[in-house]
Design an enzyme around this catalytic site. Structure first.
Site, PDB file in Angstrom:
ATOM      1  N   CYS A  83       0.753  -1.109  -0.098  1.00 22.07           N
ATOM      2  CA  CYS A  83       0.089  -0.101   0.253  1.00 22.07           C
ATOM      3  C   CYS A  83       0.746   1.400   0.226  1.00 22.07           C
ATOM      4  CB  CYS A  83      -0.965  -0.051   1.072  1.00 22.07           C
ATOM      5  SG  CYS A  83      -2.426   0.889   0.747  1.00 22.07           S
ATOM      6  N   HIS A 175      -3.406  -4.856   1.802  1.00 28.03           N
ATOM      7  CA  HIS A 175      -2.788  -5.390   3.015  1.00 28.03           C
ATOM      8  C   HIS A 175      -3.094  -6.689   3.167  1.00 28.03           C
ATOM      9  CE1 HIS A 175      -2.385  -1.016   4.779  1.00 28.03           C
ATOM     10  NE2 HIS A 175      -3.136  -0.791   3.774  1.00 28.03           N
ATOM     11  N   GLU A 177      -1.305  -8.380   5.875  1.00 25.80           N
ATOM     12  CA  GLU A 177      -1.318  -8.485   7.114  1.00 25.80           C
ATOM     13  C   GLU A 177      -2.382  -8.263   8.182  1.00 25.80           C
ATOM     14  OE1 GLU A 177      -0.768  -5.885   5.192  1.00 25.80           O
ATOM     15  OE2 GLU A 177      -0.766  -3.962   6.425  1.00 25.80           O
TER      16      GLU A 177
HETATM   17  N1  GLN Z   1      -3.720   6.349   0.622  1.00 27.02           N
HETATM   18  C1  GLN Z   1      -2.448   6.070   1.484  1.00 27.02           C
HETATM   19  C2  GLN Z   1      -1.322   6.899   0.886  1.00 27.02           C
HETATM   20  O1  GLN Z   1      -1.475   7.514  -0.250  1.00 27.02           O
HETATM   21  C3  GLN Z   1      -2.002   4.773   1.376  1.00 27.02           C
HETATM   22  C4  GLN Z   1      -3.018   4.153   1.991  1.00 27.02           C
HETATM   23  C5  GLN Z   1      -2.423   2.869   2.918  1.00 27.02           C
HETATM   24  O2  GLN Z   1      -1.252   2.559   2.968  1.00 27.02           O
HETATM   25  N2  GLN Z   1      -3.279   1.996   3.376  1.00 27.02           N
HETATM   26  O3  GLN Z   1      -0.274   7.282   1.496  1.00 27.02           O
END
Ligand code: GLN
Length: 194
Positions: A83, A175, A177
């Site tokens: 992410c 995610h 995890e």
């Molecule tokens: N939207 C977040 C960002 O751009 C990332 C979101 C996440 O890691 N769950 O940093």
């Protein structure tokens, strides 16, 4: 030669590093939280967790992690960005911020699902894992473009790319995890052992 034991770090500057550490511990992997560049020295693999990518990148820059991670990658360390972590390791973003580290040849778009729905779950196929995995997307990015060296590990039903791998570097926009399954972590550990 495939290593039998590996040591994996989770970058613990911001975000959900503790959840990754718990999954690694459940797999009996030798693992640590990484808060200082010196702690990278004996690692075979590193996870950059989800969180807020501009904050994580600011802290990476403040503590000099970018060159330190780069030199570890050059000597064979594996790397996985989830992410916000994927955003930080991308080659390019469709947004101005943050300035990504260019460790994987892919263009990534932040907050892709933002306007329709902030967070959702989906059962998706993942390369090398037999059963579908539960993927949790939280204000998630997606992969817009990849170079030909990059392998797609997972897509949504409409073909949107949500997991990629280039040699020993991988990125997932979701995610794994926080799903109770350790399958994607096992995939990363196998990659780390190569
Ligand atoms: N939207 C977040 C960002 O751009 C990332 C979101 C996440 O890691 N769950 O940093």
């Amino acid at each position: 030669m495939v290593k039998s034991q590996v040591k994996v770090g989770v970058l613990a500057l911001q975000g959900d590093f503790a959840e990754h550490l718990d999954v690694l511990k459940s797999l009996k992997v030798n693992c640590i939280l990484v808060k200082k560049t010196e702690e990278l020295s004996d690692l075979d693999g590193l996870i950059i967790p989800g969180g807020e990518s501009t904050t994580i990148k600011k802290l990476i820059d403040r503590y000099g992690f970018e060159p330190a991670i780069k030199s570890k990658i050059d000597s064979g360390m594996s790397l996985w960005g989830t992410c916000a972590g994927l955003i930080c390791i991308a080659e390019k973003l469709t947004e101005e911020d943050p300035d990504p580290m260019k460790f994987i040849s892919a263009e990534v778009s932040r907050n892709w699902f933002g306007r329709q729905v902030d967070s959702f779950e989906s059962n998706i196929k993942f390369e090398g894992i037999e059963e579908n995995i539960k993927a949790v997307f939280i204000r998630a990015p997606i992969v817009k473009k990849i170079s030909k060296n990059v392998k797609v590990l997972s897509t949504l039903e409409d073909g949107t790319i949500v997991a990629i791998q280039e040699n020993k570097i991988m990125g997932t926009s979701f995610h794994p995890e926080i799903t109770g399954s350790s399958k994607v972590h096992e995939y990363f550990i196998n990659l780390t052992k190569l």
